[in-house]
Design a protein around this motif. Sequence first.
Motif, PDB file in Angstrom:
ATOM      1  N   ILE A 181      22.722  58.351  76.401  1.00 50.22           N
ATOM      2  CA  ILE A 181      22.102  56.960  75.865  1.00 50.22           C
ATOM      3  C   ILE A 181      23.339  56.170  75.334  1.00 50.22           C
ATOM      4  CG2 ILE A 181      20.168  58.532  74.859  1.00 50.22           C
ATOM      5  CD1 ILE A 181      21.827  58.669  72.305  1.00 50.22           C
ATOM      6  N   PRO A 182      22.704  54.890  74.797  1.00 48.68           N
ATOM      7  CA  PRO A 182      23.887  53.957  74.201  1.00 48.68           C
ATOM      8  C   PRO A 182      23.948  54.613  72.831  1.00 48.68           C
ATOM      9  CG  PRO A 182      21.821  52.836  75.024  1.00 48.68           C
ATOM     10  CD  PRO A 182      21.377  54.352  74.962  1.00 48.68           C
ATOM     11  N   PHE A 183      25.193  55.028  72.558  1.00 49.18           N
ATOM     12  CA  PHE A 183      25.518  55.359  71.105  1.00 49.18           C
ATOM     13  C   PHE A 183      26.971  54.635  70.503  1.00 49.18           C
ATOM     14  CE2 PHE A 183      27.150  58.871  68.206  1.00 49.18           C
ATOM     15  CZ  PHE A 183      26.218  58.562  67.172  1.00 49.18           C
ATOM     16  N   SER A 184      28.065  54.865  71.001  1.00 48.87           N
ATOM     17  CA  SER A 184      29.246  54.076  70.745  1.00 48.87           C
ATOM     18  C   SER A 184      28.960  52.479  70.569  1.00 48.87           C
ATOM     19  CB  SER A 184      30.190  54.681  71.503  1.00 48.87           C
ATOM     20  OG  SER A 184      30.503  54.090  72.986  1.00 48.87           O
ATOM     21  N   GLN A 185      28.219  52.096  71.618  1.00 53.84           N
ATOM     22  CA  GLN A 185      28.266  50.585  71.631  1.00 53.84           C
ATOM     23  C   GLN A 185      26.961  50.058  70.962  1.00 53.84           C
ATOM     24  OE1 GLN A 185      29.189  49.016  75.569  1.00 53.84           O
ATOM     25  NE2 GLN A 185      31.134  49.881  75.290  1.00 53.84           N
TER      26      GLN A 185
ATOM     27  N   ALA B  42      30.330  63.235  69.535  1.00 54.80           N
ATOM     28  CA  ALA B  42      30.467  62.538  68.354  1.00 54.80           C
ATOM     29  C   ALA B  42      29.404  63.010  67.330  1.00 54.80           C
ATOM     30  CB  ALA B  42      29.886  61.211  68.932  1.00 54.80           C
ATOM     31  N   ILE B  43      28.392  63.509  67.598  1.00 55.89           N
ATOM     32  CA  ILE B  43      27.536  63.947  66.431  1.00 55.89           C
ATOM     33  C   ILE B  43      28.213  65.090  66.007  1.00 55.89           C
ATOM     34  CG2 ILE B  43      25.569  65.145  66.068  1.00 55.89           C
ATOM     35  CD1 ILE B  43      23.983  63.622  68.661  1.00 55.89           C
ATOM     36  N   GLN B  44      28.784  65.936  66.428  1.00 55.13           N
ATOM     37  CA  GLN B  44      29.646  67.123  66.036  1.00 55.13           C
ATOM     38  C   GLN B  44      30.567  66.347  64.920  1.00 55.13           C
ATOM     39  OE1 GLN B  44      28.539  70.000  65.494  1.00 55.13           O
ATOM     40  NE2 GLN B  44      27.239  70.684  67.287  1.00 55.13           N
TER      41      GLN B  44
END
Length: 476
Positions: free
Chosen positions: A145-149, A170-172
């Motif tokens: 999924i798009p997340f960091s951007q 990243a979620i952790q």
Amino acid sequence: MTGRLHRWTTLVVLAALLWAGCDALVNDEKFDKSPNLATEAPPEQILTGALVGSILLQDGHLARLSGVWTHQFTGSDRQFLAYNEYRVSADDFTNMWNLAYQDIIGQTRLIRAEATETNNRLLRGIATITEALAAGTLTALFGDIPFSQAAQPEQYPNPAFDPQPQVYEAIQQMLGEAIADLQSGAGISPGSRDIFFGADADKWIKVAHTLRARYYLHTGDYAQALQHAQMGIDAPDGSGDLIAPHGSSLYNDANPFYLFVEIERSGYMTAENAFAPSLLDPTSSIYRGNAKTDESARFAFYYAGENGDYVLNTADGAFAIDADFPIVTYVENQLIIAEAALLANGDFNTALAALNNARAALDQKFGPGAYQPYEATDFDAGGIANPQGESRNRALLREILEEKYLSLIGNIEAFNDARRTDNFIGIPIRTGNRFPQRFLYALSELNANENAPNPPPGVFEPTTVNAGDYPGLSLQ
């Protein structure tokens, strides 16, 4: 589209947008054009909006579809007949996708940025957990999924799709940072703007640990799942559960399941001949009750009807107009401990104790005496919890996963469990010979984002974390 960003200013607008059971109300262009919609709001007020959005993400359309695909509900009319056969289109997911990015992730990132400027670590911690829950839900259901951007339209008008394992990492990290923020004691409490816990940091910390355990379970790290679950929600009476509060005002705070079943789409979704009510119905041929388990009260809480002619209990049960909706709970946490202990190190005793803790909590709700504690011998071949004659460990794992499936009726996590365990408990496949593995990327994203996968993966293509074999299948 993930790049777009909104800032809502009043709970009245948010309620009109987010509480409605009909997903069509999540129409960003309509609200873009509102002359009454301001562009700025205090971060505490934005938090309320993000939390309201989080509720609908967890007990709205995605939850209904998850329930149909896990045989907790049945698609009985119109488009739900197609859903019942795993036939969906990309546009079926546009509204919930936009909700997650615009009204939760976009908003929590605004809150976190402003809270960082003012060193309001309490507010930042709550917002971070809220974002992690939304991102965890999305990556579990959709994969990469798009997340960091995401939510940075000026810098990233076409945000990249991060690989699913990286999103989980990243979620952790986010949840670890949120716990540190909440433990610091720094910041001004948002008070009642936090509609879940009134800014009770200790409760949020335990929810964060349970979410860490949930997501480590998703990625197969059972040792870490066990460690964090043992620091997670620990109140058997449910006082530490993350619960969506509902009321009796239609299109304001009513339970979305009630709105859908009773007001907007009557007859579309029932539980006719579904697996879950059949397991709970004492008159069913596959009733799971035994000398220590009486499912009659739980059956009546979730369902009504008999002989397979089941419907959701919208009168006085789980799907009543004012019924609160569990999102993250003590029972789930205990069942994570049980599964993780068994798979991390073969610890039968810890797993059994955690299962009994979950049963004791259920007994408080549906008893007394409905869920008596199991003993180790109950899982011996031919015991009341092992009529199949499996190995003791496999029988215990089956009981743990089946209990979790029935404790999460209506919760998206039941669908996540079914896929990651390779359908260990044998949920019937409704059509064909394959169990669905993911939801489809939203049409809005496919049309607007040049970095969207082309061709996009289909319903039966496993996500990365679910591509391997479930280790429970080889448990002896």
